[in-house]
Design a protein around this motif. Sequence first.
Motif, PDB file in Angstrom:
ATOM      1  N   PHE A 354       0.848  -1.209   0.000  1.00  0.00           N
ATOM      2  CA  PHE A 354       0.000   0.000   0.000  1.00  0.00           C
ATOM      3  C   PHE A 354       0.874   1.246   0.000  1.00  0.00           C
ATOM      4  N   SER A 355       0.576   2.141  -0.904  1.00  0.00           N
ATOM      5  CA  SER A 355       1.171   3.477  -0.884  1.00  0.00           C
ATOM      6  C   SER A 355       0.108   4.465  -1.325  1.00  0.00           C
ATOM      7  N   PRO A 356      -0.166   5.483  -0.532  1.00  0.00           N
ATOM      8  CA  PRO A 356      -1.243   6.420  -0.885  1.00  0.00           C
ATOM      9  C   PRO A 356      -0.962   7.245  -2.142  1.00  0.00           C
ATOM     10  N   LYS A 357       0.305   7.292  -2.585  1.00  0.00           N
ATOM     11  CA  LYS A 357       0.641   8.173  -3.713  1.00  0.00           C
ATOM     12  C   LYS A 357       0.711   7.442  -5.055  1.00  0.00           C
ATOM     13  N   LYS A 360      -3.629   5.084  -9.363  1.00  0.00           N
ATOM     14  CA  LYS A 360      -4.649   4.027  -9.349  1.00  0.00           C
ATOM     15  C   LYS A 360      -4.757   3.294 -10.682  1.00  0.00           C
ATOM     16  N   THR A 382      -3.715   1.626  -3.343  1.00  0.00           N
ATOM     17  CA  THR A 382      -3.393   3.039  -3.269  1.00  0.00           C
ATOM     18  C   THR A 382      -4.591   3.765  -2.671  1.00  0.00           C
ATOM     19  N   GLU A 383      -4.446   5.060  -2.447  1.00  0.00           N
ATOM     20  CA  GLU A 383      -5.546   5.820  -1.852  1.00  0.00           C
ATOM     21  C   GLU A 383      -6.308   6.555  -2.936  1.00  0.00           C
ATOM     22  N   SER A 384      -7.632   6.499  -2.848  1.00  0.00           N
ATOM     23  CA  SER A 384      -8.487   7.199  -3.795  1.00  0.00           C
ATOM     24  C   SER A 384      -9.784   7.583  -3.108  1.00  0.00           C
ATOM     25  N   ALA A 388      -8.850   3.106   0.539  1.00  0.00           N
ATOM     26  CA  ALA A 388      -7.788   2.319  -0.106  1.00  0.00           C
ATOM     27  C   ALA A 388      -8.447   1.474  -1.187  1.00  0.00           C
ATOM     28  N   LEU A 427      -9.380   2.992   4.962  1.00  0.00           N
ATOM     29  CA  LEU A 427      -7.953   3.151   5.295  1.00  0.00           C
ATOM     30  C   LEU A 427      -7.636   2.557   6.667  1.00  0.00           C
TER      31      LEU A 427
END
Length: 564
Positions: A354-357, A360, A382-384, A388, A427
């Motif tokens: 997992f990496s938020p940056k 996607k 990833t974060e969107s 997640a 998250l």
Amino acid sequence: MEKRWIEHSDYDPQVVEQLETELNVSPVISKLLYKRGIFDFEEARKFFRPSIDHLHDPFLMKDMEKAIHRIEQAIRNREKILIYGDYDVDGTTSVSLVFSYFRKIHSLIDYYIPDRYKEGYGISTQGIDWAAEHGFSLIIALDCGIKSVDKVDYALEKNIDFIICDHHLPGDEIPRAAAVLDPKRVDCEYPYKELSGCGIGFKLAQAFSQKNNMPFEDLEQYLDLTVVSISSDIVPITGENRTLAFFGLKRLNENPCAGIKALIDLSSSREDITVTDIVFQIGPRINAAGRIDDAKHAVHLLISSTDELATEQGLIVNSKNTERKEVDSTITTEAMAMMENIPEMSSRRSTVLFSPKWHKGVIGIVASRLIEKYYRPTIVLTESNGMATGSARSVNGFDIHQAISSCSDLLEQFGGHKYAAGLTISLDNVDAFIERFEQVVSSTIEDCSLSQQIEIDEFIKLSDISPKLIRIIKQFAPFGPQNMKPVFASRNVWCKYDPQIVGNNHLKFSVQQSDGHTFECIGFGLGEHYQRIRKGIPFDMCYTIEENTWNGKTTIQLSVKDIK
């Protein structure tokens, strides 16, 4: 990574011998047919001579009558129809096919592709609201919708009917749509269950044509879109899919639509385009539009009415693919560094990163790249939109969709297939999901699924390789899942001369056996074996048989997959 060779040698000698006699083929060919489920002359005839007549009656699919009735009602009453589809290759080809077909019949029609980043996968509330605001009363959803029970109910509140054309596994409840076309419904007796989403869109158009006494020839122009979807969505190339793919490739190579032609020109694909060329050249370009920007660019391209428009749209799509490659490469490098820097990763049987940056649009590709190196069930997150979101890819024999389902209490939503899936998680639940998923995988995956395997069709001698064998094998095409190009293996061969390393770590050599037969070989990415096969050292190898044309001369070349 050491690869396992698996030979499936369980066959009925009597059936194989009968095929050999009836077809006048070698034992090698009769065994290849047997392993593809072909046991008699009639089945072999259908296999080697595909015919449009082999397509099933579309009205055998549950709810097809209802679907056609609702579309005819909409046309008769001058209702506005919206063609709605997913943002990947299967979704965009589906939308392009169904939109192109029905706009010739009904002018009050438009299409909608959800934004990957704002709306996510499948039918969205935002899409339904857009349809309501613009006066649409019927939505035909393609390659999605089978689990959208609440969204279909929401649409009904706004007096919008749905026709769902999906090929994913249904949930416990079927949406309350005007019609739900999905061969995987337990109550659907359609003879072939593995159609792509676009394949079901084609069957919808076929049913409408059939009902309204329109010639089948009018549908043939859409077969190129259908084969692009079949190839890119990695569905089995068997039964009806093989028939659609066979005639789709014929159309694609002889007279493709303007959009596909532009992609062929941009990808510099060879003249005789195969399923493999679609998978690696055409499909990624279509996919890139939705991964990097807006999948509507892909639809604009695929419905282009002129070569000029198609070229213009093709350049846009191609630029998105170039950008996708750069982003994909960067994230893959970061993901692999993350793998190496987490000590416990080496002992795990799953990979969840997992990496938020991360972007996607490419995390599914990154998951596939990680499997190539580490070979275990993999999810990249990833974060969107404050959540997640992830793409999952699996290894041979392991149902990743089922494994994710076992963690469903930690998820907001999920869906997909045995080997590829998508999911959304709060998250706050990411860490808990990583641990739970590892527990599920560790307790259910078999050791054999944690190493790459090569399925060997047949062990043969080099002397078995002949022009006739090659000529018949070519008729096994189109190749793809469950009908892969035959992989052969030969024991105790050796290099006639010392091998060479060429290009990017490729192995080039000339191989021979005791009977004196010699063939040129290329082993892509197999440079590691250079020292092991110096002149005169015996080894076993597995390979496919190819024809290599250079300067107008065609020769037989063995494409080596592995060496032991």
